[in-house]
Structure formats: structure tokens, C-alpha cells
Design a protein around this motif. Sequence first.
Motif, PDB file in Angstrom:
ATOM      1  N   TYR A   1     -12.358   4.361  -0.610  1.00 28.03           N
ATOM      2  CA  TYR A   1     -12.269   3.279  -1.582  1.00 28.03           C
ATOM      3  C   TYR A   1     -11.043   2.414  -1.306  1.00 28.03           C
ATOM      4  CZ  TYR A   1      -8.930   6.364  -4.044  1.00 28.03           C
ATOM      5  OH  TYR A   1      -7.873   7.186  -4.377  1.00 28.03           O
ATOM      6  N   ASN A   2     -11.111   1.161  -1.786  1.00 29.30           N
ATOM      7  CA  ASN A   2      -9.999   0.221  -1.652  1.00 29.30           C
ATOM      8  C   ASN A   2      -9.131   0.265  -2.892  1.00 29.30           C
ATOM      9  OD1 ASN A   2     -12.117  -0.919   0.294  1.00 29.30           O
ATOM     10  ND2 ASN A   2     -10.343  -2.206   0.754  1.00 29.30           N
ATOM     11  N   LEU A   3      -7.847   0.115  -2.677  1.00 29.96           N
ATOM     12  CA  LEU A   3      -6.895   0.072  -3.785  1.00 29.96           C
ATOM     13  C   LEU A   3      -6.746  -1.350  -4.308  1.00 29.96           C
ATOM     14  CD1 LEU A   3      -4.070   2.362  -2.339  1.00 29.96           C
ATOM     15  CD2 LEU A   3      -5.876   3.004  -3.930  1.00 29.96           C
ATOM     16  N   LEU A   4      -6.458  -1.462  -5.593  1.00 37.38           N
ATOM     17  CA  LEU A   4      -6.165  -2.754  -6.207  1.00 37.38           C
ATOM     18  C   LEU A   4      -4.659  -2.973  -6.243  1.00 37.38           C
ATOM     19  CD1 LEU A   4      -8.643  -2.611  -9.222  1.00 37.38           C
ATOM     20  CD2 LEU A   4      -8.802  -4.168  -7.290  1.00 37.38           C
ATOM     21  N   GLU A   5      -4.246  -4.216  -5.997  1.00 36.01           N
ATOM     22  CA  GLU A   5      -2.853  -4.614  -6.160  1.00 36.01           C
ATOM     23  C   GLU A   5      -2.834  -5.914  -6.942  1.00 36.01           C
ATOM     24  OE1 GLU A   5      -0.960  -4.906  -2.356  1.00 36.01           O
ATOM     25  OE2 GLU A   5      -0.889  -2.731  -2.055  1.00 36.01           O
ATOM     26  N   ASN A   6      -2.197  -5.891  -8.115  1.00 37.76           N
ATOM     27  CA  ASN A   6      -2.175  -7.064  -9.004  1.00 37.76           C
ATOM     28  C   ASN A   6      -3.591  -7.556  -9.294  1.00 37.76           C
ATOM     29  OD1 ASN A   6       0.720  -7.156  -9.054  1.00 37.76           O
ATOM     30  ND2 ASN A   6       0.657  -8.091  -7.021  1.00 37.76           N
ATOM     31  N   ASP A   7      -4.494  -6.610  -9.532  1.00 36.55           N
ATOM     32  CA  ASP A   7      -5.903  -6.853  -9.878  1.00 36.55           C
ATOM     33  C   ASP A   7      -6.738  -7.387  -8.720  1.00 36.55           C
ATOM     34  OD1 ASP A   7      -5.586  -5.963 -12.502  1.00 36.55           O
ATOM     35  OD2 ASP A   7      -5.063  -7.960 -13.235  1.00 36.55           O
ATOM     36  N   LEU A   8      -6.155  -7.541  -7.530  1.00 46.11           N
ATOM     37  CA  LEU A   8      -6.889  -8.015  -6.362  1.00 46.11           C
ATOM     38  C   LEU A   8      -7.140  -6.863  -5.398  1.00 46.11           C
ATOM     39  CD1 LEU A   8      -5.016 -11.385  -5.640  1.00 46.11           C
ATOM     40  CD2 LEU A   8      -7.002 -10.992  -7.128  1.00 46.11           C
ATOM     41  N   ILE A   9      -8.194  -7.001  -4.579  1.00 49.32           N
ATOM     42  CA  ILE A   9      -8.536  -5.976  -3.596  1.00 49.32           C
ATOM     43  C   ILE A   9      -7.526  -6.024  -2.447  1.00 49.32           C
ATOM     44  CG2 ILE A   9     -10.253  -5.273  -1.876  1.00 49.32           C
ATOM     45  CD1 ILE A   9     -11.283  -4.644  -4.545  1.00 49.32           C
ATOM     46  N   SER A  10      -6.907  -4.898  -2.170  1.00 51.44           N
ATOM     47  CA  SER A  10      -5.986  -4.821  -1.034  1.00 51.44           C
ATOM     48  C   SER A  10      -6.715  -4.237   0.176  1.00 51.44           C
ATOM     49  CB  SER A  10      -4.782  -3.946  -1.390  1.00 51.44           C
ATOM     50  OG  SER A  10      -5.128  -2.575  -1.350  1.00 51.44           O
ATOM     51  N   ASN A  11      -6.045  -4.280   1.325  1.00 55.31           N
ATOM     52  CA  ASN A  11      -6.595  -3.678   2.535  1.00 55.31           C
ATOM     53  C   ASN A  11      -6.295  -2.186   2.616  1.00 55.31           C
ATOM     54  OD1 ASN A  11      -7.684  -6.102   3.565  1.00 55.31           O
ATOM     55  ND2 ASN A  11      -5.655  -6.720   4.309  1.00 55.31           N
ATOM     56  N   LYS A  12      -5.564  -1.676   1.644  1.00 55.32           N
ATOM     57  CA  LYS A  12      -5.225  -0.250   1.637  1.00 55.32           C
ATOM     58  C   LYS A  12      -6.422   0.557   1.138  1.00 55.32           C
ATOM     59  CE  LYS A  12      -0.355  -1.204   0.612  1.00 55.32           C
ATOM     60  NZ  LYS A  12       0.730  -1.072  -0.399  1.00 55.32           N
ATOM     61  N   THR A  13      -6.726   1.612   1.839  1.00 56.83           N
ATOM     62  CA  THR A  13      -7.842   2.472   1.455  1.00 56.83           C
ATOM     63  C   THR A  13      -7.374   3.917   1.342  1.00 56.83           C
ATOM     64  OG1 THR A  13      -8.554   2.831   3.742  1.00 56.83           O
ATOM     65  CG2 THR A  13      -9.548   0.970   2.561  1.00 56.83           C
ATOM     66  N   GLU A  14      -8.082   4.656   0.535  1.00 53.16           N
ATOM     67  CA  GLU A  14      -7.878   6.106   0.438  1.00 53.16           C
ATOM     68  C   GLU A  14      -9.250   6.765   0.401  1.00 53.16           C
ATOM     69  OE1 GLU A  14      -5.268   7.342  -2.686  1.00 53.16           O
ATOM     70  OE2 GLU A  14      -3.562   6.181  -1.913  1.00 53.16           O
ATOM     71  N   VAL A  15      -9.249   8.059   0.613  1.00 54.19           N
ATOM     72  CA  VAL A  15     -10.496   8.827   0.591  1.00 54.19           C
ATOM     73  C   VAL A  15     -10.462   9.754  -0.614  1.00 54.19           C
ATOM     74  CG1 VAL A  15     -11.894  10.552   1.784  1.00 54.19           C
ATOM     75  CG2 VAL A  15     -10.857   8.671   3.070  1.00 54.19           C
ATOM     76  N   LEU A  16     -11.525   9.719  -1.395  1.00 54.87           N
ATOM     77  CA  LEU A  16     -11.644  10.583  -2.563  1.00 54.87           C
ATOM     78  C   LEU A  16     -11.950  12.002  -2.092  1.00 54.87           C
ATOM     79  CD1 LEU A  16     -11.500  10.213  -5.637  1.00 54.87           C
ATOM     80  CD2 LEU A  16     -13.964   9.811  -5.640  1.00 54.87           C
ATOM     81  N   GLU A  17     -11.055  12.914  -2.414  1.00 51.80           N
ATOM     82  CA  GLU A  17     -11.221  14.297  -1.969  1.00 51.80           C
ATOM     83  C   GLU A  17     -12.366  14.968  -2.716  1.00 51.80           C
ATOM     84  OE1 GLU A  17      -9.497  15.744   0.431  1.00 51.80           O
ATOM     85  OE2 GLU A  17      -8.172  14.039   0.799  1.00 51.80           O
TER      86      GLU A  17
END
Length: 283
Positions: A166-182
Amino acid sequence: MNTILSNSSLKVSIKHAGAELFSIKDYQNNEYIWEGNPAFWGKHSPVLFPIVGTLKNNTYTINNKEYQLPRHGFARDMEFELINETDSSATFSLQSNSETLQKYPFEFELQLLYSLAEKELTIGYKVINKGADKIPFSIGAHPAIALPAAFERYSFKFEKDEVLKYNLLENDLISNKTEVLETTANLVPLKYQLFENDALVFKTLESDSLTILENSKPYVRVNFEDFPSLGIWTKEQAPFVCIEPWFGYSDTAENSGDLFQKEGIVILEANQTFHSKFSIQIF
């Protein structure tokens, strides 16, 4: 004004304001939709149209002219007309008008179609382009599923065994940072820490459904095979979780502002109709 649908298993209530689902009850009086307590979040299951999420500076352009739209658009705050009703189904309509054209310069009709069969409520979306030009839009659902037991007693089970990026939100906008839900044995135990950075935004998923388990038993399933994207959200200590099938999502920080170029946008040709649907299944 409200409309009530019922069958031998469930009773469903829908507000004409926003054509918003606000109750699914079984005949043991168990409620499956969040009550809307404004101390946490004052809505139940709003429709998101003509955008999903937040625009950069709440602004977009069409033909180099600037317009503004609030988060998730305006449809959820408008009165819909009931245009068809049976004991177990109802269709609501919102037509473009002088108010909408100031914010969104396109002629459209948005219909929400509710249909109840056994222990499943299907919610259909129909967007009709009534103008002579293409229209760009996003549309999404935001149903809040009530969780009457302790939050940690619940878990998610996605339909398919997949990498849940999934993508992380920064200041309500979609960032390029992603994480994986364990996952643990293909399950995601619920905990509020998952939502410390707001919603989890899955741009794409292989799964077509997500089941909420209560004490390892199926509780509610949301089926979203028509939708490419999914948001999952709650607030700290809130007794609900939102499972949100989407076409589109918030802007990125790099977004140009041109709505036709927005990532995830749907482009509907003149005089054409867009259809999609999802369902909420009770166990």
C-alpha cells in the motif's frame, strides 16, 4: 427523508441526503453499519464523487481554468431523488445543476442502486455523461462497518494470498512511499497502529473481496470485483473500520492539476454510461 428496504434476513435504511446507507440490521437487532457518532466520524457510508480523496491545494484545472473541490467531492452532501423503489431495492438520482456546474463543469447524472438479496446488499453506481464532451471523474465507496467487540478481536482476510503493498499518505496526498501489510496465516490482525498515518491505500489488488473476522469467524465481507483500488481506514479508538472500493484516489504531490491527467481518473465518452457495483455480505 429515509427509505427502508427489507427481506426475511435484513433491514436496510438509506438517507435521501447523499443517498447514504446508514443502517444494516438483522432481526436480532445487530447493527452492521457505524452509527455516525461525530465524536469519531459523523458519517456512515458516503459516496465519493466526482473525486476520491484530496486534490493538491483542493484545486484542479479544466482547459486551463481553475476549479475547487473539497475532499471526496460534493455528492455526499447533496440531496438525491428517489426514482425507483420496491420492498428490497431502491434507485437514487443526482443530476448536475447550476450549483454543481460551478464546481465541476460537466453535465451528468449519478445514480445509486441498492438491492437486497438474502444477507447481501449490493450497491451499484451509474454515471451518465449527459453532455457533448468527455468527462473525467473518480467514484468510490466509504462504508464504515461497526465493530461491537474489542478492536483487537477482529482481523482481515483477503480473498487471495498476495503481497499487500500500500501507498502512504503525506498531507492527505499519495506519496511514493510504500509498505507491505504483514499477514499471519493469510490474516491481518487489526490494531490501531496500522492507521497511524491515516488510510491504507492499495492502488491495485488481486483480491476481489475482504472478509472481516470476529474471533476468527466471518462477520462481514465486502466484495469489490469491479474496483481497481481499495482504501482501509479508521480513527484511533473508533469502533468501526471502513472498507472503501475506489476508482481513483488522492492526488500525488507531483500532480499537474489537470483533471484529465489525474492518476486513476475515469474518462467517460459523451452520451456513455459507466457502471460498477460492490456488495456488503453479512454472516
